[in-house]
Scaffold this motif. Sequence first.
Motif, PDB file in Angstrom:
ATOM      1  N   THR A 142       0.829  -1.211   0.000  1.00 52.84           N
ATOM      2  CA  THR A 142       0.000   0.000   0.000  1.00 52.84           C
ATOM      3  C   THR A 142       0.857   1.252   0.000  1.00 52.84           C
ATOM      4  N   LEU A 143       1.912   1.262   0.802  1.00 51.69           N
ATOM      5  CA  LEU A 143       2.814   2.405   0.842  1.00 51.69           C
ATOM      6  C   LEU A 143       3.469   2.617  -0.519  1.00 51.69           C
ATOM      7  N   GLY A 144       3.897   1.535  -1.156  1.00 52.54           N
ATOM      8  CA  GLY A 144       4.509   1.652  -2.476  1.00 52.54           C
ATOM      9  C   GLY A 144       3.543   2.217  -3.503  1.00 52.54           C
ATOM     10  N   ALA A 145       2.291   1.762  -3.469  1.00 52.44           N
ATOM     11  CA  ALA A 145       1.284   2.275  -4.400  1.00 52.44           C
ATOM     12  C   ALA A 145       1.008   3.757  -4.166  1.00 52.44           C
ATOM     13  N   LEU A 146       0.956   4.171  -2.893  1.00 48.15           N
ATOM     14  CA  LEU A 146       0.736   5.588  -2.586  1.00 48.15           C
ATOM     15  C   LEU A 146       1.891   6.452  -3.075  1.00 48.15           C
ATOM     16  N   LEU A 147       3.114   5.960  -2.916  1.00 44.82           N
ATOM     17  CA  LEU A 147       4.267   6.729  -3.386  1.00 44.82           C
ATOM     18  C   LEU A 147       4.248   6.870  -4.902  1.00 44.82           C
ATOM     19  N   VAL A 148       3.937   5.783  -5.608  1.00 42.14           N
ATOM     20  CA  VAL A 148       3.862   5.848  -7.071  1.00 42.14           C
ATOM     21  C   VAL A 148       2.770   6.820  -7.504  1.00 42.14           C
ATOM     22  N   ARG A 173       5.605   5.272  10.769  1.00 40.62           N
ATOM     23  CA  ARG A 173       7.021   5.438  11.111  1.00 40.62           C
ATOM     24  C   ARG A 173       7.744   6.282  10.064  1.00 40.62           C
ATOM     25  N   VAL A 174       7.504   5.975   8.791  1.00 39.88           N
ATOM     26  CA  VAL A 174       8.147   6.744   7.724  1.00 39.88           C
ATOM     27  C   VAL A 174       7.644   8.186   7.727  1.00 39.88           C
ATOM     28  N   TRP A 175       6.327   8.381   7.933  1.00 48.01           N
ATOM     29  CA  TRP A 175       5.761   9.723   7.922  1.00 48.01           C
ATOM     30  C   TRP A 175       6.310  10.577   9.068  1.00 48.01           C
ATOM     31  N   CYS A 176       6.363  10.025  10.269  1.00 49.62           N
ATOM     32  CA  CYS A 176       6.866  10.795  11.416  1.00 49.62           C
ATOM     33  C   CYS A 176       8.306  11.235  11.188  1.00 49.62           C
ATOM     34  N   ILE A 182      13.912   8.114   0.318  1.00 55.58           N
ATOM     35  CA  ILE A 182      14.318   6.864  -0.332  1.00 55.58           C
ATOM     36  C   ILE A 182      15.214   6.050   0.591  1.00 55.58           C
ATOM     37  N   LYS A 183      16.123   6.727   1.286  1.00 53.55           N
ATOM     38  CA  LYS A 183      17.005   6.027   2.215  1.00 53.55           C
ATOM     39  C   LYS A 183      16.204   5.396   3.347  1.00 53.55           C
ATOM     40  N   SER A 184      15.214   6.127   3.882  1.00 58.74           N
ATOM     41  CA  SER A 184      14.384   5.572   4.958  1.00 58.74           C
ATOM     42  C   SER A 184      13.604   4.360   4.477  1.00 58.74           C
ATOM     43  N   LEU A 185      13.077   4.439   3.257  1.00 58.32           N
ATOM     44  CA  LEU A 185      12.334   3.313   2.706  1.00 58.32           C
ATOM     45  C   LEU A 185      13.236   2.101   2.479  1.00 58.32           C
ATOM     46  N   MET A 186      14.465   2.360   2.046  1.00 56.60           N
ATOM     47  CA  MET A 186      15.391   1.254   1.800  1.00 56.60           C
ATOM     48  C   MET A 186      15.691   0.492   3.088  1.00 56.60           C
ATOM     49  N   PHE A 187      15.721   1.200   4.226  1.00 52.35           N
ATOM     50  CA  PHE A 187      16.013   0.526   5.492  1.00 52.35           C
ATOM     51  C   PHE A 187      14.753  -0.063   6.133  1.00 52.35           C
ATOM     52  N   ALA A 188      13.613   0.587   5.924  1.00 51.89           N
ATOM     53  CA  ALA A 188      12.399   0.137   6.603  1.00 51.89           C
ATOM     54  C   ALA A 188      11.632  -0.895   5.800  1.00 51.89           C
ATOM     55  N   PRO A 241      12.391  -3.467   3.603  1.00 48.98           N
ATOM     56  CA  PRO A 241      12.664  -4.916   3.621  1.00 48.98           C
ATOM     57  C   PRO A 241      12.186  -5.599   4.890  1.00 48.98           C
ATOM     58  N   ARG A 242      12.148  -4.851   6.003  1.00 47.48           N
ATOM     59  CA  ARG A 242      11.717  -5.451   7.260  1.00 47.48           C
ATOM     60  C   ARG A 242      10.204  -5.528   7.323  1.00 47.48           C
ATOM     61  N   GLY A 243       9.533  -4.530   6.709  1.00 49.12           N
ATOM     62  CA  GLY A 243       8.085  -4.556   6.652  1.00 49.12           C
ATOM     63  C   GLY A 243       7.432  -4.202   7.973  1.00 49.12           C
ATOM     64  N   ALA A 244       6.127  -4.040   7.913  1.00 48.81           N
ATOM     65  CA  ALA A 244       5.372  -3.669   9.106  1.00 48.81           C
ATOM     66  C   ALA A 244       5.346  -4.790  10.129  1.00 48.81           C
ATOM     67  N   SER A 245       5.364  -6.050   9.673  1.00 49.97           N
ATOM     68  CA  SER A 245       5.328  -7.165  10.616  1.00 49.97           C
ATOM     69  C   SER A 245       6.553  -7.169  11.513  1.00 49.97           C
ATOM     70  N   ALA A 246       7.729  -6.883  10.930  1.00 48.01           N
ATOM     71  CA  ALA A 246       8.948  -6.820  11.740  1.00 48.01           C
ATOM     72  C   ALA A 246       8.888  -5.664  12.721  1.00 48.01           C
ATOM     73  N   LEU A 247       8.331  -4.530  12.280  1.00 49.12           N
ATOM     74  CA  LEU A 247       8.213  -3.390  13.182  1.00 49.12           C
ATOM     75  C   LEU A 247       7.258  -3.692  14.328  1.00 49.12           C
ATOM     76  N   ARG A 248       6.187  -4.436  14.030  1.00 45.32           N
ATOM     77  CA  ARG A 248       5.256  -4.795  15.099  1.00 45.32           C
ATOM     78  C   ARG A 248       5.906  -5.733  16.114  1.00 45.32           C
ATOM     79  N   LYS A 249       6.756  -6.639  15.621  1.00 40.18           N
ATOM     80  CA  LYS A 249       7.471  -7.525  16.538  1.00 40.18           C
ATOM     81  C   LYS A 249       8.412  -6.742  17.421  1.00 40.18           C
TER      82      LYS A 249
END
Length: 363
Positions: free
Chosen positions: A22-28, A202-205, A340-346, A348-356
Amino acid sequence: MTFKNLWNHFMERYLSDEEAVTLGALLVLGFAIIIFFGGMLAPFFTALVFAFLLQGVVRWLERLGLSRLPAVCLVLLMFVGAMLFFALIIFPMVWDQFARLVQGLPAVLYRSQELLSDLQARYPSIVTPDQVQHLINTASQEATQLGRRVVGLSLSSLAGVLSVIIYLVLVPILVFFMLKDRERLIGFFLSLLPKKRLLMTRVWCEMDTQIANFIRGKFIEIVIVGVVSFFTFWALGLPYAVLLGIVVGLSVLVPYIGAAAATLPVAASAGLHFGFDAQFMYVLVAYAIIQALDGNVLVTLLFSEVVNLHPVAIILAVLFFGGIWGFWGIFFAIPLATLIKSLMFAWPRGASALRKEGAVATE
Protein backbone atom coordinates in the motif's frame (compact mmCIF):
# COMPACT_ATOMS: atom_id res chain seq x y z
CA MET A 1 19.79 -20.04 -7.15
CA THR A 2 17.22 -20.22 -9.94
CA PHE A 3 15.21 -17.31 -11.27
CA LYS A 4 12.08 -18.69 -9.60
CA ASN A 5 13.81 -18.77 -6.23
CA LEU A 6 15.10 -15.23 -6.72
CA TRP A 7 11.62 -14.04 -7.62
CA ASN A 8 10.06 -15.77 -4.62
CA HIS A 9 12.72 -14.28 -2.35
CA PHE A 10 12.06 -10.80 -3.74
CA MET A 11 8.30 -11.14 -3.33
CA GLU A 12 8.64 -12.45 0.22
CA ARG A 13 11.12 -9.77 1.22
CA TYR A 14 9.49 -6.70 -0.32
CA LEU A 15 5.88 -7.43 -1.31
CA SER A 16 4.64 -9.99 1.19
CA ASP A 17 3.47 -7.30 3.62
CA GLU A 18 0.16 -5.67 2.69
CA GLU A 19 1.06 -2.37 4.29
CA ALA A 20 4.35 -2.19 2.38
CA VAL A 21 2.51 -2.73 -0.91
CA THR A 22 0.00 0.00 0.00
CA LEU A 23 2.81 2.41 0.84
CA GLY A 24 4.51 1.65 -2.48
CA ALA A 25 1.28 2.27 -4.40
CA LEU A 26 0.74 5.59 -2.59
CA LEU A 27 4.27 6.73 -3.39
CA VAL A 28 3.86 5.85 -7.07
CA LEU A 29 0.51 7.69 -7.17
CA GLY A 30 1.99 10.74 -5.45
CA PHE A 31 4.96 10.92 -7.80
CA ALA A 32 2.66 10.52 -10.81
CA ILE A 33 0.42 13.39 -9.63
CA ILE A 34 3.43 15.65 -9.15
CA ILE A 35 4.93 14.76 -12.54
CA PHE A 36 1.73 15.25 -14.56
CA PHE A 37 0.00 17.99 -12.56
CA GLY A 38 2.96 19.76 -10.90
CA GLY A 39 2.52 22.95 -12.95
CA MET A 40 -1.13 23.38 -12.00
CA LEU A 41 -0.42 22.55 -8.34
CA ALA A 42 2.58 24.90 -8.04
CA PRO A 43 0.70 27.44 -5.82
CA PHE A 44 -0.35 24.58 -3.53
CA PHE A 45 3.22 23.30 -3.20
CA THR A 46 4.45 26.84 -2.59
CA ALA A 47 1.89 27.28 0.19
CA LEU A 48 2.82 23.88 1.62
CA VAL A 49 6.48 24.92 1.86
CA PHE A 50 5.58 28.16 3.65
CA ALA A 51 3.18 26.30 5.96
CA PHE A 52 6.01 23.97 6.99
CA LEU A 53 8.21 27.02 7.45
CA LEU A 54 5.72 28.92 9.62
CA GLN A 55 4.38 26.00 11.67
CA GLY A 56 7.26 26.31 14.13
CA VAL A 57 6.47 30.02 14.69
CA VAL A 58 2.81 29.19 15.36
CA ARG A 59 3.80 26.56 17.92
CA TRP A 60 6.18 29.02 19.59
CA LEU A 61 3.38 31.61 19.92
CA GLU A 62 1.08 28.93 21.34
CA ARG A 63 3.69 28.08 23.97
CA LEU A 64 3.71 31.78 24.91
CA GLY A 65 -0.01 31.59 25.68
CA LEU A 66 -1.80 32.54 22.45
CA SER A 67 -4.58 30.30 21.19
CA ARG A 68 -4.35 28.69 17.76
CA LEU A 69 -6.37 31.19 15.69
CA PRO A 70 -4.74 34.42 16.99
CA ALA A 71 -1.31 32.83 16.58
CA VAL A 72 -2.09 31.84 12.99
CA CYS A 73 -3.47 35.30 12.18
CA LEU A 74 -0.38 37.01 13.62
CA VAL A 75 1.98 34.73 11.70
CA LEU A 76 -0.04 35.27 8.52
CA LEU A 77 0.21 39.06 8.91
CA MET A 78 3.99 38.78 9.23
CA PHE A 79 4.10 36.46 6.21
CA VAL A 80 2.02 38.81 4.04
CA GLY A 81 4.17 41.74 5.17
CA ALA A 82 7.32 39.86 4.17
CA MET A 83 5.80 39.01 0.78
CA LEU A 84 4.86 42.65 0.15
CA PHE A 85 8.32 43.80 1.27
CA PHE A 86 9.95 41.46 -1.22
CA ALA A 87 7.50 42.30 -4.04
CA LEU A 88 7.54 46.07 -3.56
CA ILE A 89 11.11 46.75 -2.37
CA ILE A 90 13.53 43.88 -2.99
CA PHE A 91 12.26 42.83 -6.42
CA PRO A 92 12.31 46.39 -7.88
CA MET A 93 15.90 46.82 -6.61
CA VAL A 94 16.96 43.55 -8.24
CA TRP A 95 15.17 44.42 -11.48
CA ASP A 96 16.79 47.88 -11.52
CA GLN A 97 20.26 46.38 -11.14
CA PHE A 98 19.52 43.78 -13.80
CA ALA A 99 18.28 46.49 -16.19
CA ARG A 100 21.41 48.57 -15.53
CA LEU A 101 23.51 45.47 -16.18
CA VAL A 102 21.82 44.93 -19.56
CA GLN A 103 22.15 48.63 -20.46
CA GLY A 104 25.83 48.54 -19.54
CA LEU A 105 26.63 45.48 -21.66
CA PRO A 106 28.39 47.50 -24.41
CA ALA A 107 30.75 48.99 -21.84
CA VAL A 108 31.22 45.54 -20.31
CA LEU A 109 32.10 44.10 -23.73
CA TYR A 110 34.56 46.92 -24.36
CA ARG A 111 36.16 46.34 -20.96
CA SER A 112 36.30 42.60 -21.66
CA GLN A 113 38.05 43.25 -24.97
CA GLU A 114 40.66 45.38 -23.20
CA LEU A 115 41.28 42.67 -20.62
CA LEU A 116 41.57 39.96 -23.27
CA SER A 117 43.97 42.08 -25.30
CA ASP A 118 46.04 42.67 -22.18
CA LEU A 119 46.13 38.94 -21.46
CA GLN A 120 47.13 38.24 -25.06
CA ALA A 121 49.95 40.76 -24.81
CA ARG A 122 51.19 39.25 -21.55
CA TYR A 123 50.86 35.60 -22.50
CA PRO A 124 51.06 35.38 -26.30
CA SER A 125 51.88 31.68 -26.22
CA ILE A 126 48.73 30.86 -24.22
CA VAL A 127 46.16 33.39 -25.48
CA THR A 128 46.24 33.80 -29.25
CA PRO A 129 44.57 36.59 -31.28
CA ASP A 130 42.17 34.06 -32.82
CA GLN A 131 41.02 32.95 -29.37
CA VAL A 132 40.51 36.59 -28.33
CA GLN A 133 38.42 37.32 -31.43
CA HIS A 134 36.38 34.15 -30.95
CA LEU A 135 35.60 35.05 -27.33
CA ILE A 136 34.61 38.59 -28.31
CA ASN A 137 32.27 37.35 -31.06
CA THR A 138 30.70 34.81 -28.70
CA ALA A 139 30.18 37.43 -26.00
CA SER A 140 28.59 39.82 -28.52
CA GLN A 141 26.17 37.13 -29.68
CA GLU A 142 25.22 36.25 -26.11
CA ALA A 143 24.68 39.93 -25.27
CA THR A 144 22.41 40.34 -28.31
CA GLN A 145 20.38 37.28 -27.34
CA LEU A 146 20.10 38.51 -23.75
CA GLY A 147 18.78 41.84 -24.97
CA ARG A 148 16.17 40.09 -27.09
CA ARG A 149 15.12 37.97 -24.11
CA VAL A 150 14.70 41.08 -21.97
CA VAL A 151 12.54 42.70 -24.66
CA GLY A 152 10.48 39.53 -24.93
CA LEU A 153 10.13 39.41 -21.18
CA SER A 154 8.90 43.00 -21.09
CA LEU A 155 6.37 42.27 -23.86
CA SER A 156 5.01 39.29 -21.93
CA SER A 157 5.13 41.07 -18.58
CA LEU A 158 1.31 41.23 -18.36
CA ALA A 159 1.08 37.44 -18.01
CA GLY A 160 3.89 37.53 -15.46
CA VAL A 161 2.12 40.24 -13.45
CA LEU A 162 -1.10 38.22 -13.44
CA SER A 163 0.82 35.15 -12.26
CA VAL A 164 2.42 37.15 -9.45
CA ILE A 165 -0.97 38.53 -8.41
CA ILE A 166 -2.41 34.99 -8.32
CA TYR A 167 0.44 33.86 -6.08
CA LEU A 168 0.15 36.93 -3.82
CA VAL A 169 -3.56 36.25 -3.29
CA LEU A 170 -3.84 32.46 -3.42
CA VAL A 171 -0.72 31.42 -1.48
CA PRO A 172 -1.54 33.39 1.73
CA ILE A 173 -5.10 31.97 1.70
CA LEU A 174 -3.79 28.42 1.37
CA VAL A 175 -1.16 29.02 4.05
CA PHE A 176 -3.83 30.35 6.44
CA PHE A 177 -6.05 27.27 6.11
CA MET A 178 -3.09 24.87 6.22
CA LEU A 179 -1.99 26.40 9.52
CA LYS A 180 -5.48 26.89 10.99
CA ASP A 181 -6.89 23.46 10.06
CA ARG A 182 -3.67 21.47 10.16
CA GLU A 183 -5.01 18.72 12.42
CA ARG A 184 -8.25 18.45 10.46
CA LEU A 185 -6.45 18.18 7.12
CA ILE A 186 -4.06 15.54 8.47
CA GLY A 187 -7.00 13.65 9.97
CA PHE A 188 -8.84 13.67 6.63
CA PHE A 189 -5.74 12.38 4.86
CA LEU A 190 -5.27 9.63 7.47
CA SER A 191 -8.91 8.60 7.12
CA LEU A 192 -8.17 7.64 3.51
CA LEU A 193 -5.39 5.27 4.58
CA PRO A 194 -5.73 1.73 5.95
CA LYS A 195 -6.21 1.41 9.70
CA LYS A 196 -3.08 -0.70 10.05
CA ARG A 197 -0.32 1.67 9.06
CA LEU A 198 2.60 1.13 11.42
CA LEU A 199 5.18 1.26 8.62
CA MET A 200 3.61 4.33 7.01
CA THR A 201 3.36 6.07 10.39
CA ARG A 202 7.02 5.44 11.11
CA VAL A 203 8.15 6.74 7.72
CA TRP A 204 5.76 9.72 7.92
CA CYS A 205 6.87 10.79 11.42
CA GLU A 206 10.50 10.67 10.39
CA MET A 207 9.95 12.55 7.13
CA ASP A 208 7.57 15.13 8.66
CA THR A 209 10.21 16.20 11.15
CA GLN A 210 13.03 16.14 8.63
CA ILE A 211 11.16 18.03 5.91
CA ALA A 212 10.03 20.74 8.34
CA ASN A 213 13.56 21.14 9.73
CA PHE A 214 15.02 21.11 6.21
CA ILE A 215 12.68 23.83 4.89
CA ARG A 216 13.26 26.08 7.90
CA GLY A 217 17.01 25.46 7.81
CA LYS A 218 17.26 26.07 4.07
CA PHE A 219 15.30 29.32 4.36
CA ILE A 220 17.56 30.54 7.17
CA GLU A 221 20.65 29.54 5.16
CA ILE A 222 19.46 31.42 2.05
CA VAL A 223 18.76 34.58 4.07
CA ILE A 224 22.06 34.50 5.98
CA VAL A 225 24.25 33.71 2.97
CA GLY A 226 22.45 36.24 0.77
CA VAL A 227 22.60 39.08 3.31
CA VAL A 228 26.25 38.43 4.24
CA SER A 229 27.19 38.24 0.54
CA PHE A 230 25.40 41.51 -0.21
CA PHE A 231 27.12 43.45 2.59
CA THR A 232 30.48 41.90 1.70
CA PHE A 233 30.21 42.82 -1.99
CA TRP A 234 28.88 46.27 -1.11
CA ALA A 235 31.76 46.92 1.31
CA LEU A 236 34.28 45.86 -1.36
CA GLY A 237 32.73 48.23 -3.90
CA LEU A 238 31.48 45.51 -6.23
CA PRO A 239 28.68 46.66 -8.56
CA TYR A 240 25.28 44.93 -8.60
CA ALA A 241 25.78 43.83 -4.98
CA VAL A 242 22.06 43.19 -4.42
CA LEU A 243 21.77 41.04 -7.55
CA LEU A 244 24.94 39.08 -6.76
CA GLY A 245 23.88 38.64 -3.11
CA ILE A 246 20.59 37.09 -4.20
CA VAL A 247 22.39 34.85 -6.72
CA VAL A 248 24.80 33.60 -4.05
CA GLY A 249 21.98 33.16 -1.52
CA LEU A 250 19.85 31.12 -3.92
CA SER A 251 22.88 29.07 -4.98
CA VAL A 252 22.70 27.17 -1.67
CA LEU A 253 19.54 25.50 -2.98
CA VAL A 254 21.78 23.29 -5.11
CA PRO A 255 24.43 21.68 -2.86
CA TYR A 256 28.00 21.79 -4.20
CA ILE A 257 26.91 22.62 -7.76
CA GLY A 258 25.32 25.96 -6.80
CA ALA A 259 28.45 27.27 -5.08
CA ALA A 260 30.54 26.47 -8.15
CA ALA A 261 27.99 28.02 -10.52
CA ALA A 262 27.73 31.25 -8.48
CA THR A 263 31.50 31.70 -8.64
CA LEU A 264 31.34 32.65 -12.34
CA PRO A 265 29.15 35.80 -12.07
CA VAL A 266 31.00 36.95 -8.95
CA ALA A 267 34.42 36.51 -10.57
CA ALA A 268 33.24 38.03 -13.88
CA SER A 269 31.77 41.08 -12.15
CA ALA A 270 34.92 41.61 -10.06
CA GLY A 271 37.26 41.08 -13.01
CA LEU A 272 35.40 43.44 -15.31
CA HIS A 273 35.08 46.14 -12.65
CA PHE A 274 38.47 45.97 -10.93
CA GLY A 275 40.62 44.17 -13.44
CA PHE A 276 42.91 41.38 -12.35
CA ASP A 277 44.54 43.25 -9.47
CA ALA A 278 44.53 43.01 -5.68
CA GLN A 279 40.89 44.13 -5.34
CA PHE A 280 39.84 41.28 -7.61
CA MET A 281 41.63 38.81 -5.32
CA TYR A 282 40.00 40.36 -2.25
CA VAL A 283 36.55 39.65 -3.73
CA LEU A 284 37.42 36.04 -4.56
CA VAL A 285 38.95 35.46 -1.11
CA ALA A 286 35.89 36.96 0.60
CA TYR A 287 33.58 34.83 -1.53
CA ALA A 288 35.64 31.71 -0.73
CA ILE A 289 35.42 32.51 3.00
CA ILE A 290 31.62 32.87 2.76
CA GLN A 291 31.31 29.52 1.00
CA ALA A 292 33.67 27.83 3.47
CA LEU A 293 31.75 29.16 6.49
CA ASP A 294 28.46 28.14 4.90
CA GLY A 295 29.59 24.62 4.05
CA ASN A 296 31.51 23.87 7.24
CA VAL A 297 29.73 25.89 9.94
CA LEU A 298 26.26 27.03 8.91
CA VAL A 299 25.19 23.78 7.20
CA THR A 300 26.49 21.78 10.16
CA LEU A 301 24.49 23.87 12.62
CA LEU A 302 21.27 23.89 10.58
CA PHE A 303 21.22 20.39 9.07
CA SER A 304 23.21 18.19 11.44
CA GLU A 305 20.08 16.10 12.20
CA VAL A 306 18.57 16.32 8.71
CA VAL A 307 21.26 15.64 6.12
CA ASN A 308 22.88 12.28 6.70
CA LEU A 309 23.69 11.52 3.07
CA HIS A 310 26.91 11.07 1.16
CA PRO A 311 27.79 14.02 -1.15
CA VAL A 312 27.57 11.72 -4.18
CA ALA A 313 24.03 10.74 -3.19
CA ILE A 314 23.09 14.43 -2.77
CA ILE A 315 24.46 15.37 -6.20
CA LEU A 316 22.69 12.43 -7.87
CA ALA A 317 19.44 13.40 -6.13
CA VAL A 318 19.77 17.01 -7.31
CA LEU A 319 20.43 15.92 -10.90
CA PHE A 320 17.64 13.32 -10.95
CA PHE A 321 14.83 15.18 -9.20
CA GLY A 322 15.85 18.52 -10.72
CA GLY A 323 15.63 16.96 -14.17
CA ILE A 324 12.13 15.66 -13.42
CA TRP A 325 10.56 18.56 -11.49
CA GLY A 326 12.80 21.55 -12.12
CA PHE A 327 13.04 24.03 -9.24
CA TRP A 328 10.91 22.00 -6.82
CA GLY A 329 12.91 18.88 -7.59
CA ILE A 330 16.12 20.74 -6.73
CA PHE A 331 14.61 22.22 -3.57
CA PHE A 332 13.29 18.89 -2.26
CA ALA A 333 16.18 16.75 -3.58
CA ILE A 334 17.67 16.14 -0.12
CA PRO A 335 14.34 15.31 1.63
CA LEU A 336 13.37 13.00 -1.24
CA ALA A 337 16.75 11.28 -1.08
CA THR A 338 16.29 10.93 2.68
CA LEU A 339 12.84 9.42 2.05
CA ILE A 340 14.32 6.86 -0.33
CA LYS A 341 17.01 6.03 2.21
CA SER A 342 14.38 5.57 4.96
CA LEU A 343 12.33 3.31 2.71
CA MET A 344 15.39 1.25 1.80
CA PHE A 345 16.01 0.53 5.49
CA ALA A 346 12.40 0.14 6.60
CA TRP A 347 10.78 -1.59 3.66
CA PRO A 348 12.66 -4.92 3.62
CA ARG A 349 11.72 -5.45 7.26
CA GLY A 350 8.09 -4.56 6.65
CA ALA A 351 5.37 -3.67 9.11
CA SER A 352 5.33 -7.17 10.62
CA ALA A 353 8.95 -6.82 11.74
CA LEU A 354 8.21 -3.39 13.18
CA ARG A 355 5.26 -4.79 15.10
CA LYS A 356 7.47 -7.52 16.54
CA GLU A 357 10.01 -4.89 17.62
CA GLY A 358 7.22 -2.93 19.29
CA ALA A 359 5.97 -6.03 21.09
CA VAL A 360 9.46 -6.81 22.35
CA ALA A 361 9.98 -3.21 23.48
CA THR A 362 6.78 -3.25 25.52
CA GLU A 363 7.62 -6.46 27.35
